[in-house]
Write a protein that holds these residues in place. Structure first.
Motif, PDB file in Angstrom:
ATOM      1  N   SER A 111       0.800  -1.224   0.000  1.00 44.37           N
ATOM      2  CA  SER A 111       0.000   0.000   0.000  1.00 44.37           C
ATOM      3  C   SER A 111       0.836   1.280   0.000  1.00 44.37           C
ATOM      4  N   VAL A 112       2.132   1.185   0.302  1.00 38.96           N
ATOM      5  CA  VAL A 112       2.962   2.395   0.345  1.00 38.96           C
ATOM      6  C   VAL A 112       4.044   2.410  -0.731  1.00 38.96           C
ATOM      7  N   LYS A 113       4.137   1.355  -1.498  1.00 41.86           N
ATOM      8  CA  LYS A 113       5.178   1.287  -2.533  1.00 41.86           C
ATOM      9  C   LYS A 113       5.034   2.452  -3.510  1.00 41.86           C
ATOM     10  N   GLY A 114       6.159   3.078  -3.813  1.00 43.42           N
ATOM     11  CA  GLY A 114       6.166   4.219  -4.712  1.00 43.42           C
ATOM     12  C   GLY A 114       5.878   5.540  -4.033  1.00 43.42           C
ATOM     13  N   ARG A 115       5.451   5.495  -2.782  1.00 38.84           N
ATOM     14  CA  ARG A 115       5.132   6.733  -2.049  1.00 38.84           C
ATOM     15  C   ARG A 115       6.044   6.963  -0.848  1.00 38.84           C
ATOM     16  N   PHE A 116       6.448   5.889  -0.183  1.00 41.85           N
ATOM     17  CA  PHE A 116       7.287   5.998   1.015  1.00 41.85           C
ATOM     18  C   PHE A 116       8.705   5.552   0.684  1.00 41.85           C
ATOM     19  N   THR A 117       9.678   6.163   1.349  1.00 47.15           N
ATOM     20  CA  THR A 117      11.075   5.769   1.191  1.00 47.15           C
ATOM     21  C   THR A 117      11.728   5.675   2.557  1.00 47.15           C
ATOM     22  N   ILE A 118      12.335   4.531   2.824  1.00 50.37           N
ATOM     23  CA  ILE A 118      13.039   4.328   4.090  1.00 50.37           C
ATOM     24  C   ILE A 118      14.533   4.520   3.868  1.00 50.37           C
ATOM     25  N   SER A 119      15.203   5.078   4.871  1.00 45.84           N
ATOM     26  CA  SER A 119      16.646   5.274   4.750  1.00 45.84           C
ATOM     27  C   SER A 119      17.280   5.300   6.131  1.00 45.84           C
ATOM     28  N   ARG A 120      18.578   5.049   6.157  1.00 49.58           N
ATOM     29  CA  ARG A 120      19.373   5.102   7.386  1.00 49.58           C
ATOM     30  C   ARG A 120      20.524   6.076   7.173  1.00 49.58           C
ATOM     31  N   ASP A 121      20.758   6.934   8.148  1.00 48.31           N
ATOM     32  CA  ASP A 121      21.898   7.846   8.114  1.00 48.31           C
ATOM     33  C   ASP A 121      22.873   7.399   9.191  1.00 48.31           C
ATOM     34  N   HIS A 122      23.986   6.795   8.763  1.00 48.50           N
ATOM     35  CA  HIS A 122      24.949   6.260   9.728  1.00 48.50           C
ATOM     36  C   HIS A 122      25.755   7.368  10.397  1.00 48.50           C
ATOM     37  N   ASN A 123      25.784   8.535   9.817  1.00 40.83           N
ATOM     38  CA  ASN A 123      26.483   9.656  10.459  1.00 40.83           C
ATOM     39  C   ASN A 123      25.662  10.232  11.602  1.00 40.83           C
ATOM     40  N   LYS A 124      24.347  10.153  11.472  1.00 43.98           N
ATOM     41  CA  LYS A 124      23.466  10.705  12.497  1.00 43.98           C
ATOM     42  C   LYS A 124      22.784   9.615  13.328  1.00 43.98           C
ATOM     43  N   ASP A 125      23.096   8.334  13.014  1.00 39.44           N
ATOM     44  CA  ASP A 125      22.480   7.214  13.738  1.00 39.44           C
ATOM     45  C   ASP A 125      20.963   7.362  13.775  1.00 39.44           C
ATOM     46  N   THR A 126      20.411   7.656  12.623  1.00 40.80           N
ATOM     47  CA  THR A 126      18.981   7.945  12.549  1.00 40.80           C
ATOM     48  C   THR A 126      18.339   7.185  11.395  1.00 40.80           C
ATOM     49  N   LEU A 127      17.135   6.713  11.647  1.00 44.55           N
ATOM     50  CA  LEU A 127      16.306   6.068  10.639  1.00 44.55           C
ATOM     51  C   LEU A 127      15.250   7.071  10.190  1.00 44.55           C
ATOM     52  N   TYR A 128      14.952   7.070   8.894  1.00 48.09           N
ATOM     53  CA  TYR A 128      13.951   7.985   8.357  1.00 48.09           C
ATOM     54  C   TYR A 128      12.874   7.223   7.587  1.00 48.09           C
ATOM     55  N   LEU A 129      11.718   7.832   7.499  1.00 46.16           N
ATOM     56  CA  LEU A 129      10.675   7.370   6.595  1.00 46.16           C
ATOM     57  C   LEU A 129      10.100   8.603   5.910  1.00 46.16           C
ATOM     58  N   GLN A 130      10.445   8.787   4.663  1.00 46.37           N
ATOM     59  CA  GLN A 130       9.891   9.880   3.875  1.00 46.37           C
ATOM     60  C   GLN A 130       8.566   9.415   3.298  1.00 46.37           C
ATOM     61  N   MET A 131       7.513  10.127   3.613  1.00 44.20           N
ATOM     62  CA  MET A 131       6.172   9.738   3.189  1.00 44.20           C
ATOM     63  C   MET A 131       5.616  10.821   2.274  1.00 44.20           C
ATOM     64  N   ASN A 132       5.419  10.481   1.028  1.00 42.62           N
ATOM     65  CA  ASN A 132       4.870  11.407   0.042  1.00 42.62           C
ATOM     66  C   ASN A 132       3.497  10.937  -0.420  1.00 42.62           C
ATOM     67  N   SER A 133       2.762  11.830  -1.047  1.00 39.62           N
ATOM     68  CA  SER A 133       1.431  11.507  -1.574  1.00 39.62           C
ATOM     69  C   SER A 133       0.587  10.801  -0.520  1.00 39.62           C
TER      70      SER A 133
END
Length: 126
Positions: free
Chosen positions: A63-85
């Motif tokens: 249901s989120v494919k093409g709209r959400f993007t997950i990423s990890r920033d090893h410099n900031k030790d942080t996980l992200y979830l970019q949610m569009n549309s």
């Protein structure tokens, strides 16, 4: 003491965007996998997206494919979830979950995770 903390939720109109963030204190970032779940009122907790520690493998619920993007920033030790549309159906409490070692499954099993945040609310208005 391990503490998982999410941030970035809020109220947004349909077709808008939000970026969720997650950090985990008390754990070594490179040793853990951190992923995203959500739970809407009256529904079971659902695995939304996962990323292995090296960032090579990613999982998204259909249901989120093409709209959400997950990423990890090893410099900031942080996980992200970019949610569009964003859609009203995305309205839920979003949780970050952590576990040691890599994990990949479809669908994600909440029981595979040892550490959970308190959640951040995402509300999408139509």
């Amino acid at each position: 003491r391990v503490q998982v903390v999410e941030s970035g939720g809020g109220l947004v109109q349909a077709r808008g965007s939000l970026r969720l963030s997650c950090t985990a204190s008390g754990l070594t970032f490179d040793d853990i996998q951190m992923d995203w779940f959500r739970q809407a009122p009256g529904k079971e907790r659902e695995g939304v997206s996962a990323i292995t520690r090296g960032g090579i493998s990613k999982y998204y619920v259909d249901s989120v494919k093409g709209r959400f993007t997950i990423s990890r920033d090893h410099n900031k030790d942080t996980l992200y979830l970019q949610m569009n549309s964003l859609e009203p159906a995305d309205t839920a409490m979003y949780y970050c979950a952590a576990r040691r070692g890599n994990y990949y499954a479809s669908p994600l099993d909440p029981l595979a995770y040892n550490y959970w945040g308190q959640g951040t609310q995402v509300t999408v208005s139509s």
